[in-house]
Design a protein around this motif. Structure first.
Motif, PDB file in Angstrom:
ATOM      1  N   SER A 268       7.354  58.799  31.809  1.00 20.75           N
ATOM      2  CA  SER A 268       6.377  57.737  32.025  1.00 20.75           C
ATOM      3  C   SER A 268       5.394  58.116  33.122  1.00 20.75           C
ATOM      4  O   SER A 268       5.759  58.210  34.287  1.00 20.75           O
ATOM      5  CB  SER A 268       7.089  56.431  32.386  1.00 20.75           C
ATOM      6  N   PRO A 269       4.131  58.340  32.750  1.00 23.44           N
ATOM      7  CA  PRO A 269       3.110  58.585  33.773  1.00 23.44           C
ATOM      8  C   PRO A 269       2.703  57.257  34.424  1.00 23.44           C
ATOM      9  O   PRO A 269       3.439  56.271  34.334  1.00 23.44           O
ATOM     10  CB  PRO A 269       1.972  59.225  32.971  1.00 23.44           C
ATOM     11  N   TYR A 270       1.557  57.204  35.062  1.00 22.68           N
ATOM     12  CA  TYR A 270       1.131  55.966  35.717  1.00 22.68           C
ATOM     13  C   TYR A 270       1.109  54.804  34.736  1.00 22.68           C
ATOM     14  O   TYR A 270       0.830  54.972  33.544  1.00 22.68           O
ATOM     15  CB  TYR A 270      -0.263  56.137  36.319  1.00 22.68           C
ATOM     16  N   VAL A 271       1.388  53.629  35.266  1.00 25.68           N
ATOM     17  CA  VAL A 271       1.392  52.409  34.462  1.00 25.68           C
ATOM     18  C   VAL A 271       0.150  51.597  34.821  1.00 25.68           C
ATOM     19  O   VAL A 271      -0.057  51.272  35.994  1.00 25.68           O
ATOM     20  CB  VAL A 271       2.675  51.600  34.738  1.00 25.68           C
ATOM     21  N   GLY A 272      -0.654  51.293  33.813  1.00 25.54           N
ATOM     22  CA  GLY A 272      -1.911  50.576  34.043  1.00 25.54           C
ATOM     23  C   GLY A 272      -1.734  49.073  34.083  1.00 25.54           C
ATOM     24  O   GLY A 272      -2.373  48.337  33.348  1.00 25.54           O
ATOM     25  N   GLY A 273      -0.834  48.650  34.944  1.00 18.57           N
ATOM     26  CA  GLY A 273      -0.532  47.223  35.077  1.00 18.57           C
ATOM     27  C   GLY A 273       0.711  46.886  34.285  1.00 18.57           C
ATOM     28  O   GLY A 273       0.871  47.290  33.128  1.00 18.57           O
ATOM     29  N   GLY A 274       1.644  46.206  34.926  1.00 18.50           N
ATOM     30  CA  GLY A 274       2.899  45.859  34.260  1.00 18.50           C
ATOM     31  C   GLY A 274       3.162  44.366  34.329  1.00 18.50           C
ATOM     32  O   GLY A 274       3.202  43.686  33.322  1.00 18.50           O
ATOM     33  N   PHE A 275       3.383  43.879  35.558  1.00 14.13           N
ATOM     34  CA  PHE A 275       3.654  42.459  35.806  1.00 14.13           C
ATOM     35  C   PHE A 275       4.881  41.964  35.036  1.00 14.13           C
ATOM     36  O   PHE A 275       5.010  40.785  34.751  1.00 14.13           O
ATOM     37  CB  PHE A 275       2.419  41.601  35.475  1.00 14.13           C
ATOM     38  N   GLY A 276       5.760  42.879  34.671  1.00 14.39           N
ATOM     39  CA  GLY A 276       6.970  42.522  33.916  1.00 14.39           C
ATOM     40  C   GLY A 276       6.864  42.846  32.443  1.00 14.39           C
ATOM     41  O   GLY A 276       7.871  43.032  31.769  1.00 14.39           O
ATOM     42  N   SER A 277       5.633  42.944  31.923  1.00 18.78           N
ATOM     43  CA  SER A 277       5.503  43.121  30.469  1.00 18.78           C
ATOM     44  C   SER A 277       6.005  44.482  30.014  1.00 18.78           C
ATOM     45  O   SER A 277       6.375  44.651  28.859  1.00 18.78           O
ATOM     46  CB  SER A 277       4.050  42.940  30.041  1.00 18.78           C
ATOM     47  N   LYS A 278       6.015  45.461  30.932  1.00 23.31           N
ATOM     48  CA  LYS A 278       6.465  46.799  30.553  1.00 23.31           C
ATOM     49  C   LYS A 278       7.855  47.090  31.114  1.00 23.31           C
ATOM     50  O   LYS A 278       8.238  48.240  31.312  1.00 23.31           O
ATOM     51  CB  LYS A 278       5.428  47.834  30.985  1.00 23.31           C
ATOM     52  N   ALA A 279       8.602  46.029  31.395  1.00 24.52           N
ATOM     53  CA  ALA A 279      10.012  46.158  31.782  1.00 24.52           C
ATOM     54  C   ALA A 279      10.876  46.036  30.536  1.00 24.52           C
ATOM     55  O   ALA A 279      10.443  45.463  29.532  1.00 24.52           O
ATOM     56  CB  ALA A 279      10.385  45.078  32.787  1.00 24.52           C
ATOM     57  N   GLY A 280      12.092  46.557  30.624  1.00 24.32           N
ATOM     58  CA  GLY A 280      12.979  46.490  29.464  1.00 24.32           C
ATOM     59  C   GLY A 280      12.346  47.214  28.286  1.00 24.32           C
ATOM     60  O   GLY A 280      11.556  48.142  28.446  1.00 24.32           O
TER      61      GLY A 280
END
Lengths: 156, 782
Positions: free
Chosen positions: B252-264
């Motif tokens: 996983s490279p940089y994440v362009g914003g997560g806020f929980g949506s890219k968890a799990g």
């Protein structure tokens, strides 16, 4: 599918490409030229992540067809630094924490570049107004506005 | 052994505004995100066939016409995914098998040589559905006669702290039974009861979800994805496929914003299943912005019914709460939001009698998941408004009321646990002072009304009790340091604080330390997930442990070399020094090549690698009947926001003049980054307060674009955000630090609601507070 040969300048260098009638400028930049600094956030002209300069004017690259840029001059985030020297906006975004996740940053920088090119001393409201089409979910825009102000002050 | 040791300590980077380590590459366009990775001509593309009905039985899937389209390589369906997947409750098939449960549920996946061909082929996949009655409201869904969405609920694998109710749509029921609420009402001089509603909200990362998967011919899988949870994804997907974790590699490279949506795991497993059909080819699946709105996680909707009472001296006595979570089609992650909001259901108040029921209800809405605050913004929307209403009923000042009842060190909280030292009263006082609380100030025009309101909050990291972190510290020849972590940089500054902590613990300048992505489960040390504002604290503890481990190796080497006691040695500014003999030694070279023994008798030492891990060992279970236990969580971060705004009585429009946000972060490792998190959280909170909410019509989402689902833009932000840092140290945090990433959006919406009520007397109980609602309420009042 008809292919069209187009010639254009991007970040100071001349390029020729074969594109289809429906290839977007965004697809040309990211997928054919491999310049991945310009981001794809919505592909519908609503988020500003793919903002580039087209003949000096900011456009959403996802809303422009590649065939339209034949003969044009394009600047992407990769073209902001000149001769190894960061653009003052880039310097100020680093200094003032104008970036968090960084995904909107290239588009914001280009939009801010266009603003300072036409208005070297923008007011807060003019900065906010210029950036209203560039969505950012991380920073709350506070540091972005600060960084643009600092860049203007530094001679933009 | 050249320069003598300095007597004064080198400056520590802890508490310094160290520049973000990722800032440069993020401003030049060089920072790589998953869609920027290049895979060459072997790359194939996937698109998804999605169910158009909120609830349907799948009778037949016929892909023959799609497969006949030139360029189509394969089609996958639920028949290719026998196993179930889920973090806390395994209730989801990767592709639907016999039943689809929300509009957008993935029914089939098409793999083709281009996205356009895959999209075209999706329309050729013929799916025969039998439309079933949907559940579109959690109150309806919780009834015994509601259509049952998961008849097999009792067979699902579930974590031991989640309590599904088989035969119903309730996938978790968390209870609190503390004291005697019914008896307590009689002692109350003021009682207030209200119902609050919060809509589904989208995280809206500016980078849409993306996954590229490749399966090789002997079963190894590689997944490149924008991820807050590479390790959890590896584990969940391995379990679902029945293979070893070592057979999956997540990069996983940089994440362009997560806020929980890219968890799990949300869409990532779809790409894996598709890749298994075309071994040797990477398969890219990227969601459109439209899909992003309703086919990944959304923040769950909430209906909250709350009754609360106090004695006339303003002391809270009793609180009774029912939370009905509109948790969507699968609640594999949402069940723990239900739990966390149950054990935090009082908000940051000491209340002797508490009766709370938090229900996670299956509905035919998009899948509820974690979002910044993990249920806390939703419950504080009601808690902090009803506290204002109760204070009004008592005729008490709202700051005074909160100071009288808020948790302090030693308070007995809702779970019966004892509160650790906390600076919440200081946060309240400072936030209130910053907006001149108690002083009436004029509005900017005769048709505008000015009002001030505030709200307080608490939030604990919500996670399994044993969520762990690990880190390693390696030296290069020139004594620069590579710190490896498994926690992700999602914009919150995790890599920067990791560098600061490693530098401080090692005794080297912070610009000697490198923390880099991409995370790679093959090489990065384990981290549970980048969620819950837990990295500064948990990953930070692991980084410090790793640095201390490396430091110990260096000091042992120097002690042997100088024949001195290790207690007299230190590392300062990249030099090993002895306070006793006043010798010094630069770290360069010795950290890789070691040091020579005297008289050419060989060498000592070798390449220094420090390792460290951290896992909380002290969180206890809670009684399933009463929700009581000695230590329900690791700790709470608390804070207060005060809002000063004006309402245009002709249009209902609200303008925030200033927000003061005070948080007790224990210790600000990087105060500038803490302020950046506060600013971003305030604006995200204000965005949800004013604009946001997914609109559904018969289960079909109606506003799946940025035109129809507005988020705050640069012109919508408060004129001034005053960030205030309070530091009451946390006993289990590095340098006393606690997390703050999520907390900054928790009290924003109720603080705005309270300020609107103060300005124009309009009380909005259903989020968002649109200008239209305010205007109509003003009309009605006239």
């Amino acid at each position: 599918m008809a292919a069209h040969q187009i010639t254009f300048t991007i970040n100071g260098g001349q390029e020729t490409a074969l594109v289809t009638s429906h290839t977007t400028l965004l697809s040309l930049i990211r997928e054919q030229l491999g310049l991945t600094g310009t981001k794809n956030g919505c592909a519908t002209g609503e988020c500003g992540a793919c903002t580039v300069l087209l003949n000096g004017e900011p456009v959403n690259a996802c809303m422009v067809l590649a065939v339209e840029v034949d003969g044009a001059e394009i600047v992407t985030v990769e073209g902001l630094a000149q001769d190894g020297q960061l653009d003052v906006l880039q310097q100020m975004f680093v200094e003032h924490t104008g970036t968090q996740c960084g995904f909107c940053t290239p588009g914001v920088l280009i939009m801010a570049r266009a603003l300072l090119d036409r208005n070297p001393n923008p007011s807060d409201d003019e900065i906010k107004d210029a950036l209203r089409g560039n969505l950012c979910r991380c920073t709350g825009y506070v540091r972005i506005i600060e960084a643009v102000k600092a860049a203007a002050k530094a001679g933009g | 052994m050249s320069t003598p040791p300095t007597s004064q300590q080198a400056p520590s980077p802890i508490g310094e505004n160290v520049r973000r380590v990722d800032a440069l590459e993020k401003t030049t366009g060089e920072a790589l995100f998953a869609d920027d990775l290049q895979f060459g001509p072997n790359l194939l593309y996937g698109r998804i066939v999605r169910c158009p009905h909120p609830h349907a039985r799948i009778l037949n899937v016929d892909a023959s016409r799609a497969l006949a389209l030139p360029g189509v390589k394969a089609v996958v369906t639920g028949q290719d995914t026998p196993g179930t997947i889920g973090l806390y409750l395994q209730d989801r098939h990767i592709f639907c098998r016999d039943r689809a449960r929300y509009v957008g549920d993935p029914v089939a996946g098409v793999i083709a040589t281009s996205e356009a061909i895959a999209e075209q082929a999706c329309r050729l996949v013929e799916v025969e559905y039998e439309v079933l009655d949907p559940v579109l409201d959690p109150l309806q869904g919780a009834q015994p006669d509601a259509p049952l969405l998961h008849p097999d609920l009792e067979d699902y694998e579930v974590a031991n702290f989640i309590f599904p109710k088989p035969g119903t749509n309730i996938s978790n029921h968390f209870r609190v039974r503390k004291g005697d609420v019914e008896a307590a009402w009689a002692q109350c001089d003021a009682v207030v009861e209200r119902e609050f509603r919060v809509p589904h909200v989208q995280h809206v990362p500016i980078e849409p979800h993306i996954a590229i998967a490749q399966a090789d011919r002997h079963g190894q899988i590689t997944l490149w994805t924008s991820s807050q949870s590479p390790f959890a994804q590896r584990s969940l997907i391995a379990d679902a496929l029945g293979i070893s974790q070592s057979s999956i590699r997540v990069i996983s490279p940089y994440v362009g914003g997560g806020f929980g949506s890219k968890a799990g795991v949300s869409m990532e497993a779809l790409a894996v299943i598709m890749a298994q059909k075309v071994p040797g080819h990477p398969v890219k699946l990227r969601l459109t912005r439209e899909e992003e709105f309703f086919t990944t996680f959304v923040r769950q909707g909430l209906i909250a019914k709350t009754r609360i009472g106090a004695t006339k001296d303003g002391k809270l006595q009793a609180m009774k709460t029912e939370y009905y979570w509109d948790a969507g089609a699968y609640t594999e992650y949402g069940v723990n939001v239900t739990r966390a909001t149950g054990y935090s259901s009082t908000g940051p108040y000491e209340i002797p009698h508490v009766h709370a029921d938090s229900y996670c209800v299956y509905t035919n809405h998009p899948v509820g998941g974690p979002m910044r605050g993990f249920g806390m913004p939703e419950i504080h929307w009601g808690i902090e408004q009803i506290m204002d209403l109760l204070a009004e009923e008592l005729g008490m000042d709202k700051v005074e009321f909160r100071l009288k009842n808020c948790v302090r060190g030693g308070s007995i909280i809702v779970t019966g646990s004892e509160m650790h030292p906390v600076g919440l009263p200081e946060c309240i006082q400072k936030a209130a002072d910053a907006v001149n609380w108690g002083t009436d100030e004029p509005a900017s025009a005769p048709h505008k009304r000015r009002g001030k309101g505030l709200a307080i909050m608490w939030k604990a990291p919500a996670m399994p009790p044993n969520a762990g972190s690990s880190a390693s510290v390696r030296f290069n020849e020139d004594a620069t340091v590579t710190v490896s972590v498994g926690g992700q940089e999602i914009g919150q500054g995790a890599f920067t604080v990791a560098a600061q902590m490693a530098a401080a613990a090692l005794g080297v300048p912070v610009d000697w330390v490198r923390v880099h992505g991409p995370l790679d489960t093959r090489y990065s040390p384990y981290e549970w997930q980048t969620v819950a504002s837990r990295l500064t604290w948990s990953m930070g503890n692991a980084v410090v442990a790793a640095a201390n481990n490396a430091r110990r190796q260096i000091l042992e080497l120097a002690a042997e070399h100088w024949d001195e006691a290790i207690e007299n040695l230190d590392i300062q500014d990249g030099m090993v020094i002895s306070y006793k003999s006043e010798q010094s030694l630069p770290l360069q070279n010795m950290v890789v090549y070691g040091l020579p023994k005297p008289d050419d008798q060989g060498w000592r030492g070798g390449p220094v690698i420090g390792h460290g891990s951290f896992m909380p060992t002290y969180v206890t279970g809670l009684d399933p009947e009463t929700g009581q236990g000695p230590r329900s969580v690791v700790h709470y971060t608390t804070g207060c926001q005060a809002v000063d705004l004006e309402v245009d009585t002709l249009t209902g429009q609200i303008t925030i003049l200033r927000v003061a946000a005070a948080y007790d972060v224990g210790k600000a490792i990087n105060p500038d980054q803490v302020r950046a998190q506060i600013e971003g959280g305030v604006v995200q909170g204000a965005s949800t307060a004013f604009f946001e909410g997914l609109a559904f019509k018969d289960g079909v989402p109606q506003n799946t674009s940025f035109v129809d689902y507005r988020i705050a833009t640069s012109v919508d932000i408060p004129y001034e955000i005053i960030s205030i840092i309070v530091e009451v140290p946390q006993d289990d945090g590095p340098w006393g630090a606690r997390g703050v990433g999520e907390h900054s959006m928790v009290p924003t919406a109720p603080a705005i609601a309270n300020a609107v009520a103060a300005a124009v007397g309009v009380r909005i109980l259903d989020m968002p507070i649109t200008a239209e609602k305010v205007y109509l309420a003003l009309e009605e009042g006239e």
